[in-house]
Design a protein around this motif. Structure first.
Motif, PDB file in Angstrom:
ATOM      1  N   VAL A  10       0.848  -1.204   0.000  1.00 49.08           N
ATOM      2  CA  VAL A  10       0.000   0.000   0.000  1.00 49.08           C
ATOM      3  C   VAL A  10       0.876   1.244   0.000  1.00 49.08           C
ATOM      4  O   VAL A  10       0.626   2.191  -0.750  1.00 49.08           O
ATOM      5  CB  VAL A  10      -0.975  -0.002   1.201  1.00 49.08           C
ATOM      6  N   GLU A  11       1.917   1.251   0.813  1.00 46.64           N
ATOM      7  CA  GLU A  11       2.832   2.396   0.870  1.00 46.64           C
ATOM      8  C   GLU A  11       3.483   2.635  -0.504  1.00 46.64           C
ATOM      9  O   GLU A  11       3.560   3.768  -0.977  1.00 46.64           O
ATOM     10  CB  GLU A  11       3.902   2.143   1.931  1.00 46.64           C
ATOM     11  N   GLU A  12       3.914   1.567  -1.143  1.00 45.86           N
ATOM     12  CA  GLU A  12       4.536   1.714  -2.465  1.00 45.86           C
ATOM     13  C   GLU A  12       3.515   2.173  -3.509  1.00 45.86           C
ATOM     14  O   GLU A  12       3.813   3.003  -4.371  1.00 45.86           O
ATOM     15  CB  GLU A  12       5.178   0.401  -2.914  1.00 45.86           C
ATOM     16  N   TYR A  13       2.283   1.660  -3.414  1.00 45.92           N
ATOM     17  CA  TYR A  13       1.233   2.061  -4.350  1.00 45.92           C
ATOM     18  C   TYR A  13       0.943   3.556  -4.217  1.00 45.92           C
ATOM     19  O   TYR A  13       0.843   4.266  -5.216  1.00 45.92           O
ATOM     20  CB  TYR A  13      -0.038   1.241  -4.098  1.00 45.92           C
ATOM     21  N   VAL A  14       0.827   4.044  -2.989  1.00 41.02           N
ATOM     22  CA  VAL A  14       0.581   5.475  -2.757  1.00 41.02           C
ATOM     23  C   VAL A  14       1.733   6.306  -3.331  1.00 41.02           C
ATOM     24  O   VAL A  14       1.505   7.322  -3.990  1.00 41.02           O
ATOM     25  CB  VAL A  14       0.381   5.762  -1.252  1.00 41.02           C
ATOM     26  N   GLU A  15       2.953   5.846  -3.123  1.00 39.14           N
ATOM     27  CA  GLU A  15       4.121   6.539  -3.673  1.00 39.14           C
ATOM     28  C   GLU A  15       4.058   6.572  -5.204  1.00 39.14           C
ATOM     29  O   GLU A  15       4.278   7.613  -5.830  1.00 39.14           O
ATOM     30  CB  GLU A  15       5.401   5.834  -3.216  1.00 39.14           C
ATOM     31  N   GLY A  18       1.648   9.025  -6.679  1.00 38.37           N
ATOM     32  CA  GLY A  18       2.073  10.417  -6.567  1.00 38.37           C
ATOM     33  C   GLY A  18       3.130  10.829  -7.575  1.00 38.37           C
ATOM     34  O   GLY A  18       3.472  12.009  -7.665  1.00 38.37           O
ATOM     35  N   GLU A  19       3.655   9.887  -8.328  1.00 39.78           N
ATOM     36  CA  GLU A  19       4.699  10.191  -9.296  1.00 39.78           C
ATOM     37  C   GLU A  19       4.095  10.526 -10.658  1.00 39.78           C
ATOM     38  O   GLU A  19       3.047  10.004 -11.024  1.00 39.78           O
ATOM     39  CB  GLU A  19       5.642   8.994  -9.440  1.00 39.78           C
ATOM     40  N   THR A  20       4.769  11.386 -11.392  1.00 43.05           N
ATOM     41  CA  THR A  20       4.285  11.724 -12.736  1.00 43.05           C
ATOM     42  C   THR A  20       4.696  10.668 -13.763  1.00 43.05           C
ATOM     43  O   THR A  20       4.032  10.521 -14.777  1.00 43.05           O
ATOM     44  CB  THR A  20       4.798  13.108 -13.180  1.00 43.05           C
ATOM     45  N   PHE A  52      -2.782   4.390 -19.398  1.00 38.91           N
ATOM     46  CA  PHE A  52      -3.995   4.965 -18.832  1.00 38.91           C
ATOM     47  C   PHE A  52      -3.628   6.101 -17.872  1.00 38.91           C
ATOM     48  O   PHE A  52      -4.210   7.190 -17.922  1.00 38.91           O
ATOM     49  CB  PHE A  52      -4.815   3.881 -18.135  1.00 38.91           C
ATOM     50  N   ALA A  53      -2.648   5.858 -17.006  1.00 39.23           N
ATOM     51  CA  ALA A  53      -2.205   6.896 -16.061  1.00 39.23           C
ATOM     52  C   ALA A  53      -1.660   8.109 -16.806  1.00 39.23           C
ATOM     53  O   ALA A  53      -1.941   9.259 -16.424  1.00 39.23           O
ATOM     54  CB  ALA A  53      -1.159   6.324 -15.104  1.00 39.23           C
ATOM     55  N   GLN A  64      -5.285  14.896  -8.538  1.00 40.95           N
ATOM     56  CA  GLN A  64      -4.640  14.432  -7.308  1.00 40.95           C
ATOM     57  C   GLN A  64      -5.411  13.229  -6.761  1.00 40.95           C
ATOM     58  O   GLN A  64      -6.644  13.246  -6.720  1.00 40.95           O
ATOM     59  CB  GLN A  64      -4.628  15.538  -6.252  1.00 40.95           C
ATOM     60  N   TRP A  65      -4.675  12.207  -6.331  1.00 40.76           N
ATOM     61  CA  TRP A  65      -5.249  11.006  -5.734  1.00 40.76           C
ATOM     62  C   TRP A  65      -4.729  10.898  -4.313  1.00 40.76           C
ATOM     63  O   TRP A  65      -3.524  11.040  -4.072  1.00 40.76           O
ATOM     64  CB  TRP A  65      -4.829   9.784  -6.547  1.00 40.76           C
TER      65      TRP A  65
END
Length: 139
Positions: A10-15, A18-20, A52-53, A64-65
């Motif tokens: 989850v921590e890695e997914y959130v990171e 947040g990246e472009t 897609f991203a 923003q997510w």
């Protein structure tokens, strides 16, 4: 997966969210995984998640997510989130839930649940609809 392994995921997914550069997000997916999303006309393979991203980030650069909460049971992960973006000068906020099936520490399937009407209503005001039940009538 253990609770600690899922928490690290989850921590890695959130990171990654947040990246472009979407390549980090892509590495969290199995190439043969499946994304079901209400913005898409059909499910896509995990290999297409970075495209897609990129599309979303290009179309809405202020998108923003934010993760609000998460829960897991076995290799099933639920993420509760909020997104914000500007549409014609107004901030549109949407909340939703993702249900992910993890396999070997990566996403095998993700189904996104959210109401897209607020975004559509901001894009096209003719789509605005009142609530179906007036809450004041319930008193």
């Amino acid at each position: 997966m253990t609770t600690q392994e899922i928490a690290a995921f989850v921590e890695e997914y959130v990171e990654a969210r947040g990246e472009t550069d979407p390549s980090h997000l892509g590495r969290l997916w199995h190439a043969d995984g499946r994304l079901v999303h209400p913005l898409l006309t059909a499910p896509i393979a995990g290999a297409l998640v970075p495209a897609f991203a990129t599309y979303v980030n290009t179309a809405r650069p202020d998108f923003q997510w934010r993760l609000d909460d998460w829960a897991a049971r076995g290799e099933t992960l639920f993420l509760e989130w909020t997104t914000t973006m500007a549409v014609d000068g107004a901030t549109v906020s949407t909340s939703g839930v993702d249900r992910m099936l993890l396999r070997e520490g990566r996403i095998a399937e993700e189904v996104v649940y959210c109401d897209t009407l607020p975004t559509w209503s901001a894009i096209d005001p003719s789509m605005r609809r009142p609530g179906l039940i007036d809450a004041s009538a319930l008193r």
